[in-house]
Design an enzyme around this catalytic site. Structure first.
Site, PDB file in Angstrom:
ATOM      1  N   GLY A 183       0.794  -1.220   0.000  1.00 26.67           N
ATOM      2  CA  GLY A 183       0.000   0.000   0.000  1.00 26.67           C
ATOM      3  C   GLY A 183       0.828   1.271   0.000  1.00 26.67           C
ATOM      4  N   ASN A 184       2.086   1.178   0.451  1.00 23.91           N
ATOM      5  CA  ASN A 184       2.943   2.354   0.497  1.00 23.91           C
ATOM      6  C   ASN A 184       3.800   2.503  -0.754  1.00 23.91           C
ATOM      7  OD1 ASN A 184       2.167   3.286   3.090  1.00 23.91           O
ATOM      8  ND2 ASN A 184       3.391   1.683   4.022  1.00 23.91           N
ATOM      9  N   LYS A 214      -7.998  -3.984  10.434  1.00 22.51           N
ATOM     10  CA  LYS A 214      -7.226  -3.583   9.261  1.00 22.51           C
ATOM     11  C   LYS A 214      -6.908  -2.097   9.318  1.00 22.51           C
ATOM     12  CE  LYS A 214      -5.631  -4.107   4.991  1.00 22.51           C
ATOM     13  NZ  LYS A 214      -4.435  -4.907   4.719  1.00 22.51           N
ATOM     14  N   LYS A 222      -5.339  -7.062   0.752  1.00 27.06           N
ATOM     15  CA  LYS A 222      -4.951  -7.178  -0.654  1.00 27.06           C
ATOM     16  C   LYS A 222      -4.039  -8.379  -0.906  1.00 27.06           C
ATOM     17  CE  LYS A 222      -0.486  -5.514  -1.201  1.00 27.06           C
ATOM     18  NZ  LYS A 222      -0.103  -5.685   0.179  1.00 27.06           N
ATOM     19  N   LYS A 265       0.945 -11.012   4.651  1.00 37.72           N
ATOM     20  CA  LYS A 265       1.831 -11.389   3.547  1.00 37.72           C
ATOM     21  C   LYS A 265       2.308 -12.824   3.712  1.00 37.72           C
ATOM     22  CE  LYS A 265       3.437  -6.638   2.861  1.00 37.72           C
ATOM     23  NZ  LYS A 265       2.288  -6.075   3.581  1.00 37.72           N
TER      24      LYS A 265
END
Length: 307
Positions: free
Chosen positions: A9-10, A122, A207, A265
């Site tokens: 996301g970054n 989240k 995600k 992840k």
């Protein structure tokens, strides 16, 4: 190979940066540089996070005096898919002349009775000082959790059951198209049991877990999870920290990675490897090509069968 790439996301908005459009446009060039070499040699599907962008839009929506009710998270997630997808597509178009590129807003099916709806966890949006977070919680009904010395908003994150448009992605890939989809985990929806009608829900799907599910359903050869560290570390940020260059799903799950940003992840990589027998890897964005060719990152391989 067919590779599903999950961008952190970054990737477009780093921690501490101003959330200006120009900043994100500049950062996208780094993403393109990292992925273009892979795209020259392999079939690529790109997914991406949206935490910083979603938090920005949610804050703007909540503060907009012209709105009677702030926009729900599912619609804000759809907005981020279009915005981030457009930035990626334009940059990749310049780096890969002649390549067909499509940005697809996708929906991710979740269960209405998922227990995550009762336990927001989240992270989305920026880090706030504790006093500001307390004021926002009281004024907007938001939930917060500690993130370092500050607080970040947390929202429900139900399990992904299916990416609704997987068949469309598959058809685009057969035509040689590089596809950008499932941004932010996809727009979370539930389906009516009788009619099949889709309804958006106030949540954000992880995600990485969506990328693993999509990779499985697309029969991908490789799941590549890109983040801001070179690999998975055992004992991260402790005196005993050491790089974990190879692991099995069982070792990942037993390595204490369930909490924090690395948890989803590690779980996503483990699921893909268990369910497909194919490899997954976790590593730094700038080393994407090296990771796929076994020269960087953490490679996740199947558990050896018990004799």
């Amino acid at each position: 190979m067919r590779i599903v790439v999950a961008l952190g996301g970054n990737a477009l908005l780093h921690r501490g940066e101003r959330p200006d459009a120009a900043v994100q446009e500049a950062n996208v060039d780094r993403v393109t540089t990292a992925l273009a070499a892979l795209a020259h040699e392999h079939e690529i599907v790109i997914t991406h996070g949206n935490g910083p962008q979603l938090g920005l839009l949610a804050g703007e929506s909540a503060a907009d005096p012209d709105l009677r009710v702030p926009y729900p998270l599912d619609l804000l997630g759809a907005q981020t898919q279009g915005m981030i997808g457009s930035l990626l597509a334009r940059s990749l178009h310049d780096a890969l002349p002649g390549r067909r590129i499509a940005v697809l807003v996708t929906h991710t099916l979740v269960r209405a009775d998922d227990p995550a709806f009762d336990h927001p966890a989240k992270f989305v949006g920026p880090v706030y000082p504790p006093d500001v977070a307390s004021s926002l919680a009281a004024g907007r009904g938001w939930h917060f959790a500690a993130d370092g010395e500050g607080r970040r908003r947390v929202v429900p994150s139900p399990e992904p059951e299916r990416v609704w448009e997987t068949d469309i992605v598959h058809e685009l890939l057969k035509d040689g198209t590089l596809v950008i989809c499932a941004g932010g985990g996809g727009v979370p929806v539930t389906a009516d049991r009788d009619t099949g009608a889709l309804t958006g829900v106030e949540a954000v799907v992880d995600k990485d877990l969506t990328a693993a599910l999509l990779a499985e359903d697309l029969e991908a050869d490789f799941l590549l999870i890109l983040t801001d560290v070179p690999c998975v570390y055992s004992g991260y940020r402790t005196p005993g920290q050491r790089p974990l260059l190879g692991a099995t799903p069982g070792e990942l799950r037993g390595g204490g990675f369930t909490g924090g940003p690395m948890g989803p992840k590690a779980e996503a990589a483990a699921r893909f490897v268990e369910r497909t027998g194919g490899p997954a890897a976790i590593g730094a964005l700038d080393a994407a090509y090296e990771i796929v060719h076994g020269r960087s990152g953490t490679l996740v391989r199947p558990d050896l069968p018990v004799e």
